[in-house]
Write a protein that holds these residues in place. Structure first.
Motif, short mmCIF file in Angstrom:
data_model
loop_
_atom_site.label_atom_id
_atom_site.label_comp_id
_atom_site.label_asym_id
_atom_site.label_seq_id
_atom_site.Cartn_x
_atom_site.Cartn_y
_atom_site.Cartn_z
N ILE A 1 0.80 -1.23 0.00
CA ILE A 1 0.00 0.00 0.00
C ILE A 1 0.83 1.28 0.00
O ILE A 1 0.27 2.37 -0.19
N ALA A 2 2.13 1.17 0.18
CA ALA A 2 2.97 2.38 0.19
C ALA A 2 4.18 2.23 -0.72
O ALA A 2 4.38 3.04 -1.62
N GLY A 3 4.99 1.21 -0.50
CA GLY A 3 6.24 1.07 -1.25
C GLY A 3 6.05 0.83 -2.73
O GLY A 3 6.57 1.57 -3.58
N LEU A 4 5.31 -0.21 -3.08
CA LEU A 4 5.10 -0.56 -4.48
C LEU A 4 4.34 0.53 -5.25
O LEU A 4 4.73 0.87 -6.39
N PRO A 5 3.26 1.11 -4.73
CA PRO A 5 2.58 2.19 -5.46
C PRO A 5 3.48 3.38 -5.78
O PRO A 5 3.44 3.92 -6.89
N LEU A 6 4.29 3.79 -4.80
CA LEU A 6 5.19 4.92 -5.04
C LEU A 6 6.26 4.56 -6.05
O LEU A 6 6.64 5.37 -6.90
N MET A 7 6.75 3.33 -5.96
CA MET A 7 7.79 2.88 -6.90
C MET A 7 7.24 2.85 -8.33
O MET A 7 7.89 3.36 -9.25
N PHE A 8 6.08 2.25 -8.51
CA PHE A 8 5.48 2.17 -9.84
C PHE A 8 5.16 3.56 -10.37
O PHE A 8 5.35 3.85 -11.57
N PHE B 1 13.56 2.86 3.15
CA PHE B 1 14.98 2.56 3.02
C PHE B 1 15.20 1.45 2.00
O PHE B 1 16.23 1.41 1.34
N ALA B 2 14.25 0.53 1.89
CA ALA B 2 14.41 -0.64 1.01
C ALA B 2 14.20 -0.27 -0.46
O ALA B 2 15.08 -0.47 -1.30
N LEU B 3 13.02 0.26 -0.79
CA LEU B 3 12.69 0.56 -2.19
C LEU B 3 13.13 1.96 -2.62
O LEU B 3 13.17 2.25 -3.81
N SER B 4 13.42 2.82 -1.66
CA SER B 4 13.94 4.17 -1.92
C SER B 4 13.03 5.05 -2.77
O SER B 4 13.52 5.75 -3.67
N PRO B 5 11.71 5.06 -2.55
CA PRO B 5 10.89 6.05 -3.26
C PRO B 5 11.10 7.43 -2.66
O PRO B 5 11.51 7.56 -1.51
N ALA B 6 10.85 8.45 -3.44
CA ALA B 6 10.95 9.86 -3.02
C ALA B 6 12.39 10.32 -2.81
O ALA B 6 12.61 11.40 -2.27
N ALA C 1 3.58 14.73 -1.20
CA ALA C 1 3.45 15.75 -2.24
C ALA C 1 3.33 15.11 -3.62
O ALA C 1 2.55 15.57 -4.47
N GLU C 2 4.08 14.03 -3.87
CA GLU C 2 3.98 13.31 -5.13
C GLU C 2 2.58 12.75 -5.35
O GLU C 2 2.00 12.85 -6.44
N CYS C 3 2.01 12.13 -4.31
CA CYS C 3 0.68 11.55 -4.42
C CYS C 3 -0.38 12.62 -4.71
O CYS C 3 -1.27 12.41 -5.52
N ILE D 1 -5.42 5.73 -0.51
CA ILE D 1 -4.80 4.80 0.44
C ILE D 1 -3.36 5.18 0.77
O ILE D 1 -2.98 5.31 1.94
N THR D 2 -2.52 5.36 -0.27
CA THR D 2 -1.10 5.65 -0.03
C THR D 2 -0.89 6.96 0.71
O THR D 2 -0.16 7.00 1.71
N PRO D 3 -1.49 8.10 0.27
CA PRO D 3 -1.27 9.34 1.04
C PRO D 3 -1.81 9.25 2.46
O PRO D 3 -1.20 9.80 3.39
N ALA D 4 -2.96 8.57 2.65
CA ALA D 4 -3.50 8.41 4.01
C ALA D 4 -2.54 7.60 4.87
O ALA D 4 -2.29 7.95 6.05
#
Length: 547
Positions: A101-108, A330-335, A485-487, A525-528
Motif C-alpha cells: 500500500i505504500a512502497g510498491l505504489p510509489l515505486m510504480f 529505506f528498502a525501495l527508496s521512493p521519493a 506531495a507526489e501523491c 490509500i497511499t497518502p493516508a
C-alpha cells in the motif's frame, strides 16, 4: 509530461503506427531541453547534442540497476535487527502490508513518470506542474546529502577489505596500542586460564598478582573488534563538539572510494549499467556461501530460531508498523529521486510495471534471507561466547564492523570470510551510491545540457557523530513529506485517470480493475497511510525523548 488538455493526448494516440511511435519517443527526449513543448508536433530535434542524454544499452541493465539500488546495506544490517526486535516472523506481516500500500505504489508511480517523459527529477516536476518544481529539488537535496555520507561507508569497507589480507587479522587480541584496559579477548582468556593464570583488564596475571589486586568489581568488557574500529580506525573523539584532527587513514580510503565511483560512472549509464551485472548479483553469491557455512556452525539453529520466532502481540503496537513503514522507504527508496533517474533512461515501451513488482518481491525475499544468514552466525558467536543471542545482536555499523569481524576470528580461514564479507558490503554500497550520484549528476546535466560534453568532514575525529546524524535525519521526515506531495500532485492535480492513460501508451491497454485499483491507491490509500506513518513516527519520537 505536458500539462495540455486530455483531448490532445487522446488525439495523439489515435493512430499508433510504427512511425508515430518512433516520433513520439524522439519527442519525449526533446522534452528534456525544450522550454515550450508541443506534444503533437512532428518537428525533428534541431540540436544533435540533445540526443546525447544516454540510455540503457543492455536488456537487463535497468532491472539490475534497479535491483542493486533497492537491495543495499539496509537489507543486510538493518532489516534483520528490525525483524528480531519486532516480533520475529510477525514483522513480515506489516512489512508486506506497507510494501503493497505504500512502497510498491510509489515505486510504480515514479518509474512510470520518468519513463514516460525521459527526464530526471530536476526537470520532470517542473514540466508536470510548475508549482511542483520544489519536489524534484527536494529529492536531489536528499540524494546529495545521503550520497556524501554513504560514500564514507564504502571507504570503511575498502579499508577493512584491504586489512583482511593481513595474517593475523589486525583486530585479533588486545595486545595492541589502540586497546584499552576494558578490551576483553575470549581467546586470550582461554590461553591464560590454560596456563593456570587469571585474565584481568587485558593482562594475564598470576594467582598471586590477582589476589594482590583484590578484584571485587566487574569491569566493562569491550571486544577487540570494537576497540579497533573506534580507537584505531575511526580515532573517534569524545563528542560531536570535538572535531579533532583529520584522520589520514580514513581520508585516503574516502578518496579511493570516490575514485571507484567516478570510474564506474565515467560514461554515465552506459558504464554503470555494465558494472551492475556484477555488483547486483555478487552479494547473493556471498550470502548463499555464508548461509551454507553458517548452518554448519554450532549454535546456528538457536540464532535462526531467535530470529523467526513470531510474537503476535507485537502486531498490536504502533512501533512495529512504524518500523515497517520506515524500512520500506529505506528498502525501495521512493521519493529519493533515484527511481526517477534510473527510469528516465528507459525505452518508452519498457514494462516498468513488471520491473517494479519483480524488484519489490526480490527486495523482501532478500531481506528475509539475509536475516537467516546474519542470525545463523550470531547464534554461533553467542555459542562461542557462552552468552545469549540478544547480548551480541546489533545493527548498522555495529553489526558490520564489530560483530562480524569478531566472528570471523573464530572461523576456519578467517581472512577468506572477512574478504568475502566486506567485498559484499562494498558491492552493496556501490550499487546504491551509483544511483545517488547519478541522480545528482543527471539533475545538473538536465538543467544545464551544455555541460554534457564536459562530464567527468566525516573523516575527522567527530566524523562518526556526523555520520550518525546524517544517517538518522537526512532521509527520514523529508522523504515522507516528498512522497505525500507526489501523491497529491499525480492523484489530484495532474489526475490519476490521465496518468493511467499515459501508462497505457507505454504498456498497452489495461483492465478496468487496473484503473480502479491504482486510482484508489494513489489518491486515497497511499497518502493516508503516509500521514499515519508520520503520526506514528512523531509519537514514537516524542515518547523516546520523554524516556
Amino acid at each position: 509530461m505536458d500539462t495540455g488538455s486530455k483531448d490532445e493526448i487522446e488525439d495523439c494516440s489515435t493512430k499508433l503506427t510504427v512511425d508515430v511511435w518512433l516520433k513520439r519517443v524522439e519527442r519525449r527526449r526533446q522534452l528534456a531541453y525544450a522550454s515550450e513543448y508541443d506534444f503533437c508536433s512532428d518537428q525533428p530535434m534541431n540540436d544533435e547534442a540533445l540526443a546525447k542524454r544516454g540510455s540503457w544499452t543492455g536488456r537487463y541493465d535497468f532491472l539490475l540497476s534497479l535491483l542493486g539500488y533497492s537491495v543495499g546495506l539496509g537489507n543486510v544490517w538493518r532489516f534483520p535487527y528490525l525483524c528480531y526486535s519486532n516480533g520475529g516472523g510477525a514483522f513480515l506481516i506489516p512489512f508486506t502490508v506497507m510494501l503493497v500500500i505504500a512502497g510498491l505504489p510509489l515505486m510504480f508511480m515514479e518509474l512510470s513518470l520518468a519513463q514516460y517523459v525521459g527526464l530526471g527529477p530536476a526537470i520532470l516536476f517542473k514540466r508536470l506542474a510548475p508549482i511542483s518544481e520544489g519536489i524534484g529539488y527536494g529529492m536531489i537535496l536528499v540524494s546529495g546529502m545521503v550520497m556524501l555520507y554513504y560514500n564514507v561507508i564504502i571507504a570503511w569497507t575498502v579499508f577493512y577489505m584491504v586489512v583482511s589480507f593481513e595474517d593475523p587479522l589486525p583486530w585479533r587480541g588486545c595486545q595492541h596500542e589502540w586497546a584499552t584496559v576494558n578490551c576483553f579477548s575470549y581467546e586470550e582468556e582461554d590461553n591464560c586460564l590454560a596456563s593456570n593464570r587469571s585474565y584481568y583488564m587485558a593482562n594475564c596475571l598470576s594467582r598471586e598478582q590477582y589476589r594482590v589486586l583484590n578484584v571485587t568489581l566487574r569491569t566493562p568488557r569491550k571486544p577487540p573488534a570494537e576497540e579497533f574500529f573506534k580507537n584505531y580506525f575511526l580515532q573517534i573523539s569524545t563528542g560531536i563538539e570535538e572535531t579533532g584532527m583529520i584522520n589520514q587513514r580514513l581520508a585516503i580510503c574516502l578518496l579511493v572510494a570516490w575514485v571507484i565511483v567516478f570510474l564506474c560512472l565515467s560514461r554515465g549509464v552506459k558504464s554503470s549499467g555494465k558494472v551492475v551485472y556484477f555488483t547486483a548479483l555478487f552479494p547473493y553469491v556471498v550470502l548463499a556461501a555464508l548461509f551454507i557455512r553458517g548452518l554448519t556452525l554450532p549454535g546456528a539453529y538457536d540464532g535462526i530460531l531467535y530470529y523467526v520466532r513470531p510474537d503476535w502481540d507485537k502486531l498490536r503496537t504502533a512501533q512495529i508498523w512504524g518500523d515497517a513503514a520506515v524500512q520500506i522507504f529505506f528498502a525501495l527508496s521512493p521519493a529519493w529521486g533515484g527511481l526517477l533517474t534510473l527510469a528516465s533512461y528507459n525505452r518508452f515501451d519498457n514494462n516498468c510495471y513488471r520491473d517494479a513488482i519483480v524488484v519489490a518481491i526480490s527486495n523482501i525475499l532478500t531481506s528475509f534471507f539475509a536475516g537467516f544468514v546474519i542470525f545463523a552466525i550470531i547464534g554461533f558467536l553467542a555459542h562461542e561466547l557462552d552468552t545469549s543471542v540478544d547480548s551480541v545482536i546489533d545493527q548498522g555499523a555495529g553489526l558490520a564492523f564489530v560483530v562480524f569481524p569478531e566472528l570471523v576470528g573464530k572461523l576456519q580461514m578467517p581472512r577468506l570470510w572477512s574478504v568475502l564479507f566486506f567485498f559484499m558490503l562494498l558491492t552493496l554500497g556501490l550499487d546504491s551510491q551509483f544511483t545517488l550520484m547519478e541522480t545528482v549528476v543527471t539533475a545538473v546535466l538536465d538543467t544545464f545540457p551544455a555541460l554534457r560534453r564536459r562530464k567527468i568532514a566525516v573523516v575527522a575525529g567527530s566524523g562518526m557523530y556526523w555520520f550518525q546524524l546524517f544517517d538518522k535525519y537526512a532521509a527520514n521526515w523529508s522523504v515522507l513529506l516528498i512522497a505525500i506531495a507526489e501523491c497529491i500532485l499525480v492523484g489530484w492535480i495532474y489526475g490519476c485517470e490521465r496518468f493511467i492513460s499515459n501508462i497505457e501508451e507505454m504498456l498497452g491497454k489495461r483492465s478496468k480493475w487496473f484503473h480502479r485499483f491504482w486510482v484508489t491507491v494513489w489518491k486515497y490509500i497511499t497518502p493516508a497511510m503516509l500521514l499515519v506513518i508520520i503520526r506514528i513516527t512523531v509519537t514514537l519520537h516524542q515518547s523516546q525523548n520523554i524516556v
